[in-house]
Structures are given as C-alpha cells and as structure tokens.
Design an enzyme around this catalytic site. Structure first.
Site, short mmCIF file in Angstrom:
data_model
loop_
_atom_site.label_atom_id
_atom_site.label_comp_id
_atom_site.label_asym_id
_atom_site.label_seq_id
_atom_site.Cartn_x
_atom_site.Cartn_y
_atom_site.Cartn_z
N HIS A 279 -29.03 -65.82 1.56
CA HIS A 279 -30.47 -66.03 1.52
C HIS A 279 -31.03 -66.04 2.93
O HIS A 279 -31.67 -67.01 3.36
CB HIS A 279 -30.84 -67.32 0.78
CG HIS A 279 -30.72 -67.21 -0.71
ND1 HIS A 279 -30.73 -68.30 -1.54
CD2 HIS A 279 -30.60 -66.14 -1.52
CE1 HIS A 279 -30.60 -67.92 -2.80
NE2 HIS A 279 -30.53 -66.60 -2.80
N HIS B 270 -29.37 -59.49 -12.80
CA HIS B 270 -30.24 -60.19 -11.85
C HIS B 270 -30.56 -59.18 -10.75
O HIS B 270 -29.67 -58.52 -10.22
CB HIS B 270 -29.45 -61.39 -11.32
CG HIS B 270 -30.14 -62.23 -10.30
ND1 HIS B 270 -31.50 -62.42 -10.24
CD2 HIS B 270 -29.62 -62.98 -9.28
CE1 HIS B 270 -31.77 -63.25 -9.24
NE2 HIS B 270 -30.65 -63.58 -8.64
N GLU C 143 -31.61 -59.56 -7.69
CA GLU C 143 -31.45 -59.94 -6.28
C GLU C 143 -30.49 -58.98 -5.59
O GLU C 143 -29.54 -58.48 -6.19
CB GLU C 143 -30.97 -61.38 -6.18
CG GLU C 143 -31.18 -62.00 -4.83
CD GLU C 143 -30.98 -63.50 -4.83
OE1 GLU C 143 -31.20 -64.12 -3.78
OE2 GLU C 143 -30.60 -64.07 -5.88
N ASP D 94 -28.01 -59.09 -3.58
CA ASP D 94 -26.55 -59.24 -3.54
C ASP D 94 -25.89 -58.76 -4.82
O ASP D 94 -24.68 -58.53 -4.85
CB ASP D 94 -26.18 -60.70 -3.26
CG ASP D 94 -26.81 -61.67 -4.26
OD1 ASP D 94 -28.02 -61.56 -4.50
OD2 ASP D 94 -26.08 -62.54 -4.77
N HIS E 248 -31.29 -68.27 -11.47
CA HIS E 248 -32.35 -68.98 -10.76
C HIS E 248 -33.58 -68.11 -10.47
O HIS E 248 -34.48 -68.55 -9.71
CB HIS E 248 -31.80 -69.55 -9.44
CG HIS E 248 -31.38 -68.48 -8.45
ND1 HIS E 248 -31.96 -68.36 -7.21
CD2 HIS E 248 -30.45 -67.51 -8.51
CE1 HIS E 248 -31.40 -67.37 -6.52
NE2 HIS E 248 -30.48 -66.85 -7.29
N ASP F 201 -25.53 -65.91 -11.99
CA ASP F 201 -25.37 -66.89 -10.91
C ASP F 201 -24.96 -68.26 -11.42
O ASP F 201 -24.40 -69.06 -10.66
CB ASP F 201 -26.68 -67.01 -10.11
CG ASP F 201 -26.82 -65.91 -9.06
OD1 ASP F 201 -25.80 -65.34 -8.67
OD2 ASP F 201 -27.96 -65.63 -8.65
N TYR G 43 -23.29 -75.16 -4.31
CA TYR G 43 -24.05 -74.06 -4.90
C TYR G 43 -25.09 -74.60 -5.88
O TYR G 43 -26.27 -74.20 -5.87
CB TYR G 43 -23.07 -73.13 -5.62
CG TYR G 43 -23.64 -71.83 -6.10
CD1 TYR G 43 -23.60 -70.69 -5.30
CD2 TYR G 43 -24.20 -71.71 -7.38
CE1 TYR G 43 -24.11 -69.48 -5.75
CE2 TYR G 43 -24.70 -70.51 -7.83
CZ TYR G 43 -24.65 -69.40 -7.02
OH TYR G 43 -25.15 -68.21 -7.48
N HIS H 206 -20.60 -64.88 -8.57
CA HIS H 206 -19.98 -65.25 -7.30
C HIS H 206 -18.84 -66.21 -7.57
O HIS H 206 -18.95 -67.10 -8.42
CB HIS H 206 -20.98 -65.94 -6.37
CG HIS H 206 -22.18 -65.12 -6.01
ND1 HIS H 206 -22.11 -64.01 -5.20
CD2 HIS H 206 -23.49 -65.26 -6.34
CE1 HIS H 206 -23.33 -63.50 -5.06
NE2 HIS H 206 -24.17 -64.24 -5.75
#
Length: 395
Positions: A23, A79, A81, A83, A147, A166, A194, A227
């Site tokens: 992030h 997701h 995002e 990554d 999230h 996540d 996390y 992850h």
C-alpha cells in the site's frame, strides 16, 4: 513453478521475498509476501487472479511453462487491487477475449485502473455458479468491504476449496505453501498484523460475513487466500481467530506511545510505565517511541490493548508531526472500546496535551481527563500527577 494444492488445483503465484512495503509505504513487511494465483484444470481451465504488475513477465513466462495460455477458458478476478490484477493487461494481450468473472464493482475498478479495453467481463454475484466440468462448479460469494467494495470469493465444489481473496491472508512468504507447515510464530503474528492494519476498519462486517458463509453450508476443506499460506487444518483456526478478533476484546495490556524533542516527554512516558507496573503488576506495558517504531507493529499492539497513553511536546502551537500522522493512522483503523490518556512537555504556549486529547477522541478513544502537562522538564509536581492518571486509565 507450480505447486500442487489439491486435486487438479495448483498454486502458480509469485513469492515476493524482497517486498518491504505494501500500500505504497503504508504497510511494513518483514517476512516477504506472496501474490497467490491458482490454476484449476478440469474440463475447463480456470485461472484465479494474477499477480502485481512488476512481476507480470515472470508470472506469464512461468505460466507458459505449465500450460498453453490459449487453454485458459476463464480468469477469475476476486479483487481489482493492483497486487492481484497487475498482470492482467499483459496476460490478456496474449489471450484476448478470455472471459473475466468478477463483481460489477470490480469492472469499475479494472476499467478505472487500466482503461476501457473491451475486456470480456462476466459479472457475478453471491449465489451465481460457473460449471467447470467433471461435476465441479465454482460458487461465487461477494465479500464487499473485505476490504474493497469489489471483493469476492468463490468455492470450488468437489475439492471443497474456498478461494477467500484478502480475507484470512497474511503478508508472509513461505515456500511451504500450507499454514500447518509454516513457522507458527511468524504465521500468526503476520495474520494478526494483517487483520489489524487492513481489515479491522471493517471488523463489524466480519461476523455477518462468517455467518453468511456458514449458512451456505459449504463443506470447506481448504481456505486459499490471496496472500500467504493456505489453511487446511479443521476446524480452521483462522476462522476462529477472525471471529475472536472481530469482537475487539483486549488483553490486560497498555501501550505507551510518544515522541519527544529534549527527552522531557520521554521521562513522563517511562514514569507512566513504572506506575502501571506498580499499580497493576500483571498488566503488560509496551512503550514505543513513535518516530522510531514501525507504526503497523505498534498498531497491532494497540489493537490488543485495553488502553493507551500518548505523549508529545507542544511544537509550533501543535503536536509533533510524527504524532499527528500516527494518530491519523490510528483513526483510520477504527479502534473501539479503549481508554486513552495524553501527556507532554511545553516551553511556551502549551496546547499539546489538549490537542492530543481532542485527536484521540476523534480517533474513537475514550479519553480520560487526567493528564500530565509539564512546563520545560518534568519535576516532582508533574510526576505526582502520574498515579492519578494511571488509576483512571486502568479503572
């Protein structure tokens, strides 16, 4: 490159041993991380997520060694995002037109990041299914705000794997793949860190989501997050921990966090520490110099604490910038049910303690009136205020 997960499911992701932050620089990483991508090879071949953009070349070249890319029938994007989706543009350049299964919000995310490229989106919601042959299906479950608004998971029938996105993950690179084979001390610390730093702002949603998943009566045998390590031990300890962590019930612990200019505020911090141990020997006390301590690690300790004491000297009619930023981050994590006290030194105007109290309250803490506000260096009259502050903080 591939690692066998179960049945015809393989891990084809990227172990990022050198990753130090996430992030941007907002999340510290000390044990690497993994960007987990999974390959399902039934009558249909399904790729679940990709990896971060900087690793797209390695990811695609490794994938080519395992499978003809043209055999991929669909890509699941849990997701948007970066990554998770960063390799998607390069992959779709190789296999244009491949169907992408994702939520409606994920379409907005992907097009917002990579532009409207005419990708073949198939929007799904909770309850939708994708038949992949050999009697197996992927059943989709939306995971909004765990999230991001676009988040989802899916359950693979037959093999009974929940690809949880996540949720239930850790920033932890482990070549052992499975959680029960990993270093347990590192695994659980990273899982908690996390949760605190990424998911705690949405903790109120977690019990409802766990209940919703439970009502689906899915015979889950593995939980494969985006992850970190894969969970395969039942009953799943990570589900029990999420249910526990979501309650936010603290330990008998107090965090003292401060920054200092000429060590006066530091002296008060250590006086508070000593007084806590005097009044309550069983209480764990942890002291952090904000400017020198990793904020994610400190917030993990704040999460576990029943109270905090925060100190800063007054600086230019305010508090130190390091403490301002620290409190802003604490506010974003939405801690609940914790007491807080303020302390600090000043030389001229002396607004620091009042500003600390105001910002602690804005961050959701129950701020006590008792404080220590010392002109120049703390003296006997200042230290004499510490016992009442501690008494109120522990009450």
């Amino acid at each position: 490159m591939r690692k066998h997960v179960k049945g015809n499911v393989s891990w084809v992701g990227y172990l990022d041993w050198e990753l130090e932050t996430f992030h941007g620089d907002d999340y510290s990483i000390f044990h690497g991380s993994s960007q987990n991508s999974y390959l399902i090879e039934e009558e249909k071949t399904i790729l679940v997520d990709t990896v971060w953009g900087p690793h797209h070349h390695t990811f695609i070249e490794n994938l080519k060694q395992e499978i003809d890319l043209k055999k991929i029938d669909a890509i699941i994007v849990n997701h948007g995002e970066a990554d998770h989706s960063g390799a998607l543009p390069a992959l779709l350049a190789e296999i244009p037109g491949t169907p992408i299964y994702c939520t409606a919000m994920a379409v907005k995310s992907l097009e917002g990041q990579y532009g409207k490229q005419g990708w073949n989106f198939h929007v799904v919601k909770t309850g939708d299914e994708l038949d992949i042959g050999n009697g197996k299906k992927l059943q989709f479950v939306e995971m909004r705000m765990l999230h991001w608004p676009d988040s989802m998971a899916e359950f693979l029938t037959g093999d009974n794997i929940l690809f949880s996105m996540d949720a239930f993950g850790q920033h932890y690179a482990t070549s052992e793949l499975f959680a029960d084979l990993a270093d347990q001390n590192v695994l659980w610390h990273e899982a908690l860190k996390y949760f605190v730093n990424i998911l705690n702002p949405f903790a109120a949603l977690i019990p409802r989501k766990l209940e919703e998943i439970g009502k689906l009566n899915l015979p889950i045998e593995m939980i494969a997050p985006s992850h970190g390590a894969i969970w395969r031990e039942k009953p799943f300890p990570i589900l029990e921990k999420y249910a526990e962590w979501a309650k936010g019930e603290p330990k008998d612990q107090v965090v003292i966090a401060y920054d200092t200019m000429w060590n006066g505020t530091k002296k008060i911090a250590h006086a508070i520490e000593a007084e806590i141990k005097k009044q309550s020997p069983s209480t764990v006390v942890k002291v952090f110099h904000i400017a020198k301590s990793d904020k994610n690690e400190v917030m993990t300790e704040v999460f576990q604490s029943k109270a905090i004491a925060v100190g800063s000297p007054t600086a230019i009619n305010d508090i130190l910038a390091s403490v301002t930023g620290w409190l802003a981050f604490a506010k974003s994590l939405k801690f609940k049910g914790k007491k807080a006290a303020a302390f600090g030194c000043y030389g001229w105007s002396g607004e620091g303690v009042a500003i600390l109290q105001k910002r602690l309250a804005e961050a959701g803490f129950d701020v006590i009136d008792e404080n220590v506000k010392s002109l120049w260096n703390p003296g006997e009259e200042d230290f004499a205020k510490v016992p009442e502050l501690v008494k109120a903080l522990l009450a």
